[in-house]
Design a protein around this motif. Structure first.
Motif, PDB file in Angstrom:
ATOM      1  N   VAL A  14       0.649  -1.159   0.121  1.00  0.00           N
ATOM      2  CA  VAL A  14       0.113   0.014   0.054  1.00  0.00           C
ATOM      3  C   VAL A  14       0.911   1.186  -0.013  1.00  0.00           C
ATOM      4  O   VAL A  14       0.586   2.094  -0.984  1.00  0.00           O
ATOM      5  CB  VAL A  14      -1.101  -0.034   1.103  1.00  0.00           C
ATOM      6  CG1 VAL A  14      -1.706   1.301   1.335  1.00  0.00           C
ATOM      7  CG2 VAL A  14      -2.055  -1.181   1.139  1.00  0.00           C
ATOM      8  N   THR A  15       1.796   1.287   0.779  1.00  0.00           N
ATOM      9  CA  THR A  15       2.877   2.527   1.038  1.00  0.00           C
ATOM     10  C   THR A  15       3.718   2.477  -0.238  1.00  0.00           C
ATOM     11  O   THR A  15       4.027   3.472  -0.615  1.00  0.00           O
ATOM     12  CB  THR A  15       3.634   2.501   2.248  1.00  0.00           C
ATOM     13  OG1 THR A  15       4.437   1.419   2.083  1.00  0.00           O
ATOM     14  CG2 THR A  15       2.736   2.547   3.451  1.00  0.00           C
ATOM     15  N   LEU A  16       3.854   1.509  -0.959  1.00  0.00           N
ATOM     16  CA  LEU A  16       4.697   1.627  -2.110  1.00  0.00           C
ATOM     17  C   LEU A  16       3.864   2.117  -3.279  1.00  0.00           C
ATOM     18  O   LEU A  16       4.647   3.139  -3.754  1.00  0.00           O
ATOM     19  CB  LEU A  16       5.220  -0.062  -2.534  1.00  0.00           C
ATOM     20  CG  LEU A  16       5.926  -0.127  -3.751  1.00  0.00           C
ATOM     21  CD1 LEU A  16       7.247   0.585  -3.736  1.00  0.00           C
ATOM     22  CD2 LEU A  16       6.056  -1.506  -4.180  1.00  0.00           C
ATOM     23  N   ALA A  17       2.686   1.935  -3.325  1.00  0.00           N
ATOM     24  CA  ALA A  17       2.044   2.380  -4.515  1.00  0.00           C
ATOM     25  C   ALA A  17       1.680   3.857  -4.294  1.00  0.00           C
ATOM     26  O   ALA A  17       1.816   4.597  -5.286  1.00  0.00           O
ATOM     27  CB  ALA A  17       0.422   1.671  -4.529  1.00  0.00           C
ATOM     28  N   ALA A  18       1.516   4.343  -3.163  1.00  0.00           N
ATOM     29  CA  ALA A  18       1.165   5.689  -2.569  1.00  0.00           C
ATOM     30  C   ALA A  18       2.493   6.394  -2.776  1.00  0.00           C
ATOM     31  O   ALA A  18       2.515   7.803  -3.462  1.00  0.00           O
ATOM     32  CB  ALA A  18       0.778   5.976  -1.208  1.00  0.00           C
ATOM     33  N   ALA A  19       3.794   5.713  -2.430  1.00  0.00           N
ATOM     34  CA  ALA A  19       4.935   6.611  -2.255  1.00  0.00           C
ATOM     35  C   ALA A  19       5.519   6.804  -3.774  1.00  0.00           C
ATOM     36  O   ALA A  19       5.897   7.923  -4.197  1.00  0.00           O
ATOM     37  CB  ALA A  19       5.928   5.843  -1.672  1.00  0.00           C
ATOM     38  N   GLU A  20       5.192   5.763  -4.619  1.00  0.00           N
ATOM     39  CA  GLU A  20       5.655   5.842  -5.978  1.00  0.00           C
ATOM     40  C   GLU A  20       4.508   6.947  -6.900  1.00  0.00           C
ATOM     41  O   GLU A  20       5.306   7.604  -7.731  1.00  0.00           O
ATOM     42  CB  GLU A  20       5.446   4.557  -6.966  1.00  0.00           C
ATOM     43  CG  GLU A  20       5.997   4.540  -8.350  1.00  0.00           C
ATOM     44  CD  GLU A  20       6.489   3.197  -8.853  1.00  0.00           C
ATOM     45  OE1 GLU A  20       7.102   3.154  -9.598  1.00  0.00           O
ATOM     46  OE2 GLU A  20       6.049   2.150  -8.065  1.00  0.00           O
ATOM     47  N   ALA A  21       3.462   6.959  -6.568  1.00  0.00           N
ATOM     48  CA  ALA A  21       2.437   7.976  -7.087  1.00  0.00           C
ATOM     49  C   ALA A  21       3.199   9.310  -6.786  1.00  0.00           C
ATOM     50  O   ALA A  21       2.922  10.393  -7.567  1.00  0.00           O
ATOM     51  CB  ALA A  21       1.132   7.590  -6.590  1.00  0.00           C
ATOM     52  N   CYS A  22       3.486   9.500  -5.401  1.00  0.00           N
ATOM     53  CA  CYS A  22       4.006  11.102  -5.300  1.00  0.00           C
ATOM     54  C   CYS A  22       5.285  11.128  -5.657  1.00  0.00           C
ATOM     55  O   CYS A  22       5.407  12.371  -6.455  1.00  0.00           O
ATOM     56  CB  CYS A  22       4.388  10.925  -3.795  1.00  0.00           C
ATOM     57  SG  CYS A  22       2.683  11.045  -2.624  1.00  0.00           S
ATOM     58  N   ALA A  23       6.239  10.004  -5.955  1.00  0.00           N
ATOM     59  CA  ALA A  23       7.331  10.430  -6.728  1.00  0.00           C
ATOM     60  C   ALA A  23       7.218  10.582  -8.214  1.00  0.00           C
ATOM     61  O   ALA A  23       7.933  11.456  -8.643  1.00  0.00           O
ATOM     62  CB  ALA A  23       8.156   9.254  -6.560  1.00  0.00           C
ATOM     63  N   GLU A  24       6.273   9.937  -8.674  1.00  0.00           N
ATOM     64  CA  GLU A  24       5.796  10.242 -10.102  1.00  0.00           C
ATOM     65  C   GLU A  24       5.237  11.643 -10.307  1.00  0.00           C
ATOM     66  O   GLU A  24       6.030  12.408 -11.263  1.00  0.00           O
ATOM     67  CB  GLU A  24       4.665   9.371 -10.579  1.00  0.00           C
ATOM     68  CG  GLU A  24       5.017   8.055 -10.936  1.00  0.00           C
ATOM     69  CD  GLU A  24       4.227   7.163 -11.547  1.00  0.00           C
ATOM     70  OE1 GLU A  24       4.463   6.288 -12.245  1.00  0.00           O
ATOM     71  OE2 GLU A  24       2.886   7.318 -11.275  1.00  0.00           O
ATOM     72  N   ALA A  25       4.561  12.114  -9.308  1.00  0.00           N
ATOM     73  CA  ALA A  25       3.968  13.418  -9.574  1.00  0.00           C
ATOM     74  C   ALA A  25       5.125  14.774  -9.332  1.00  0.00           C
ATOM     75  O   ALA A  25       5.044  15.817  -9.792  1.00  0.00           O
ATOM     76  CB  ALA A  25       2.961  13.755  -8.382  1.00  0.00           C
ATOM     77  N   ALA A  26       6.238  14.300  -8.607  1.00  0.00           N
ATOM     78  CA  ALA A  26       7.486  15.135  -8.570  1.00  0.00           C
ATOM     79  C   ALA A  26       8.123  15.226  -9.531  1.00  0.00           C
ATOM     80  O   ALA A  26       9.156  16.118  -9.632  1.00  0.00           O
ATOM     81  CB  ALA A  26       8.211  14.573  -7.152  1.00  0.00           C
ATOM     82  N   SER A  27       8.215  14.358 -10.483  1.00  0.00           N
ATOM     83  CA  SER A  27       9.195  14.237 -11.610  1.00  0.00           C
ATOM     84  C   SER A  27       8.772  15.631 -12.558  1.00  0.00           C
ATOM     85  O   SER A  27       7.696  16.222 -12.526  1.00  0.00           O
ATOM     86  CB  SER A  27       8.908  12.849 -12.400  1.00  0.00           C
ATOM     87  OG  SER A  27       7.696  12.885 -12.908  1.00  0.00           O
ATOM     88  N   SER A  28       9.731  15.593 -13.285  1.00  0.00           N
ATOM     89  CA  SER A  28       9.639  16.848 -14.347  1.00  0.00           C
ATOM     90  C   SER A  28       8.622  16.474 -15.697  1.00  0.00           C
ATOM     91  O   SER A  28       8.628  15.181 -15.767  1.00  0.00           O
ATOM     92  CB  SER A  28      10.989  17.117 -14.981  1.00  0.00           C
ATOM     93  OG  SER A  28      11.752  16.066 -15.547  1.00  0.00           O
ATOM     94  N   PRO A  29       8.163  17.364 -15.938  1.00  0.00           N
ATOM     95  CA  PRO A  29       7.201  16.897 -17.181  1.00  0.00           C
ATOM     96  C   PRO A  29       7.298  16.186 -18.313  1.00  0.00           C
ATOM     97  O   PRO A  29       6.678  15.549 -18.834  1.00  0.00           O
ATOM     98  CB  PRO A  29       6.737  18.554 -17.824  1.00  0.00           C
ATOM     99  CG  PRO A  29       7.106  19.455 -16.571  1.00  0.00           C
ATOM    100  CD  PRO A  29       8.246  18.924 -16.058  1.00  0.00           C
ATOM    101  N   GLU A  30       8.640  15.972 -18.452  1.00  0.00           N
ATOM    102  CA  GLU A  30       9.091  15.052 -19.738  1.00  0.00           C
ATOM    103  C   GLU A  30       8.931  13.592 -19.528  1.00  0.00           C
ATOM    104  O   GLU A  30       9.078  12.985 -20.429  1.00  0.00           O
ATOM    105  CB  GLU A  30      10.249  15.503 -20.264  1.00  0.00           C
ATOM    106  CG  GLU A  30      11.544  15.001 -19.389  1.00  0.00           C
ATOM    107  CD  GLU A  30      11.812  15.736 -18.428  1.00  0.00           C
ATOM    108  OE1 GLU A  30      13.133  15.527 -17.705  1.00  0.00           O
ATOM    109  OE2 GLU A  30      11.153  16.988 -18.241  1.00  0.00           O
ATOM    110  N   ARG A  31       8.934  13.307 -18.095  1.00  0.00           N
ATOM    111  CA  ARG A  31       8.909  11.927 -17.745  1.00  0.00           C
ATOM    112  C   ARG A  31       7.498  11.301 -17.908  1.00  0.00           C
ATOM    113  O   ARG A  31       6.513  11.874 -17.547  1.00  0.00           O
ATOM    114  CB  ARG A  31       9.334  11.850 -16.066  1.00  0.00           C
ATOM    115  CG  ARG A  31      10.587  12.520 -15.762  1.00  0.00           C
ATOM    116  CD  ARG A  31      11.780  11.776 -16.414  1.00  0.00           C
ATOM    117  NE  ARG A  31      13.108  12.276 -16.317  1.00  0.00           N
ATOM    118  CZ  ARG A  31      14.152  11.797 -15.393  1.00  0.00           C
ATOM    119  NH1 ARG A  31      13.873  10.916 -14.631  1.00  0.00           N
ATOM    120  NH2 ARG A  31      15.180  12.468 -15.316  1.00  0.00           N
ATOM    121  N   ILE A  32       7.443  10.257 -18.399  1.00  0.00           N
ATOM    122  CA  ILE A  32       6.077   9.469 -18.491  1.00  0.00           C
ATOM    123  C   ILE A  32       5.872   8.834 -17.191  1.00  0.00           C
ATOM    124  O   ILE A  32       6.492   8.005 -16.781  1.00  0.00           O
ATOM    125  CB  ILE A  32       6.634   8.186 -19.695  1.00  0.00           C
ATOM    126  CG1 ILE A  32       6.909   9.014 -20.895  1.00  0.00           C
ATOM    127  CG2 ILE A  32       5.116   7.871 -19.948  1.00  0.00           C
ATOM    128  CD1 ILE A  32       6.220  10.114 -21.474  1.00  0.00           C
TER     129      ILE A  32
END
Length: 335
Positions: A213-231
């Motif tokens: 559960v915390t893995l999915a939530a943390a990865e979603a936050c890390a994705e949102a923190a990435s720069s706009p060119e990241r998929i």
């Protein structure tokens, strides 16, 4: 974006009925990007922008329309893959890039609408932003489920197979390379790369408890923190744009023009310390330091704002996130 709740003491309006699909016709929604987008757009607007009494639940669309969108996306991606199977060797964009970019533009416009509607009074800013984000996020998560085929077919392939995701191999190679010796096996190097990824996820709340559960939530936050060119996933794409188009402008430091005062906050003439630099920081200061009022409501706003900043990828070391976390950990916080 419309208010998330009915106001006044009158009867609340009835919940929105599921949005029906467009009348059937001869047009094939999978024939082109413009046709597919015309088919999708009413559903996106209904899910992301329609008024609702529950900011945490997006309005629904008719089950037939839902299935039709799945089919249209599948057919569109399939036809693109077939048409570009020989062209991929020439480094043409992967099938789905055009739809993904169109979604990104959609979320830019939707987030900017939120910012344009923000009140000028700092004392009401958080009361506006929190329900707006909750409504936006509920819509984003609903669209993420609706367009799951985009995640499966396009995002996963680009992020994993083509190394275009939020954390790329080159991002970790430099730091990992410092601890690698010529005697290290491929397995040991791979393990150190995984450790580096885990360390990054722990910054976003990941705890290796085995639940996932915390893995999915943390990865979603890390994705949102990435720069706009990241998929990133469709949900994180939306949250990232809320960060870049709403929170970052509100967190920005105003530039004071002048030869000697550029990039500096004017000194207080009353002897009081200067105000925090950004609008959102000023609003938080006012909220936290206000006397009286509904303490439970204030605590709820703080909790929701802290969660929103985390979800959109504002980094843990940001001063405003640290201040909100400190307040929630204090005795004055009502959980």
């Amino acid at each position: 974006m419309a208010s998330s709740s009915a106001k006044g003491k009158g009867k609340e309006p009835a919940p929105l009925a599921p949005l029906p699909g467009p009348a059937s016709g001869s047009a094939n929604p999978a024939a082109s990007l413009s046709a597919l987008w015309a088919y999708l757009l009413p559903a996106l607007n209904h899910i992301v922008k329609s008024p609702t009494n529950d900011a945490h639940k997006a309005p629904a669309i008719d089950i037939g329309f839902y299935a039709g969108i799945h089919t249209a996306c599948y057919n569109y991606f399939t036809s693109q893959s077939e048409n570009k199977s020989s062209a991929r060797a020439n480094d043409e964009p992967a099938s789905g890039t055009d739809l993904y970019e169109q979604l990104d533009k959609y979320y830019i416009d939707a987030a900017r609408e939120v910012l344009l509607g923000a009140p000028q009074d700092d004392s009401t800013l958080i009361h506006y932003i929190v329900p707006c984000f909750n409504r936006f996020s509920a819509g984003a998560l609903s669209v993420n489920r609706l367009l799951n085929y985009v995640n499966r077919h396009y995002v996963r392939r680009c992020a994993v197979d083509e190394d275009k995701g939020w954390l790329r191999l080159n991002d970790v190679l430099e730091s990992v390379a410092k601890t690698i010796t010529v005697d290290d096996s491929r397995e040991k190097i791979s393990e150190r790369l995984k450790e580096k990824r885990t360390d990054e996820l722990k910054r976003w709340g990941y705890s290796p408890d085995g639940s996932g559960v915390t893995l999915a939530a943390a990865e979603a936050c890390a994705e949102a923190a990435s720069s706009p060119e990241r998929i990133v996933s469709v949900a994180s794409l939306a949250h990232r744009r809320f960060r870049t188009e709403v929170f970052e402008p509100l967190l920005a430091v105003p530039v004071v023009k002048g030869k000697k005062t550029k990039n500096k906050i004017p000194k207080s003439t009353s002897g009081a310390p200067p105000l925090p630099k950004g609008r959102l920081a000023r609003a938080v200061k006012e909220l936290l330091e206000s006397k009286g009022g509904d303490e439970e409501e204030r605590s709820r706003l703080v909790k929701d704002l802290a969660a929103a900043l985390r979800m959109v990828g504002v980094r843990p070391e940001h001063p405003l996130r640290k201040r909100l976390d400190k307040f929630m950990a204090s005795a004055s916080y009502i959980g």
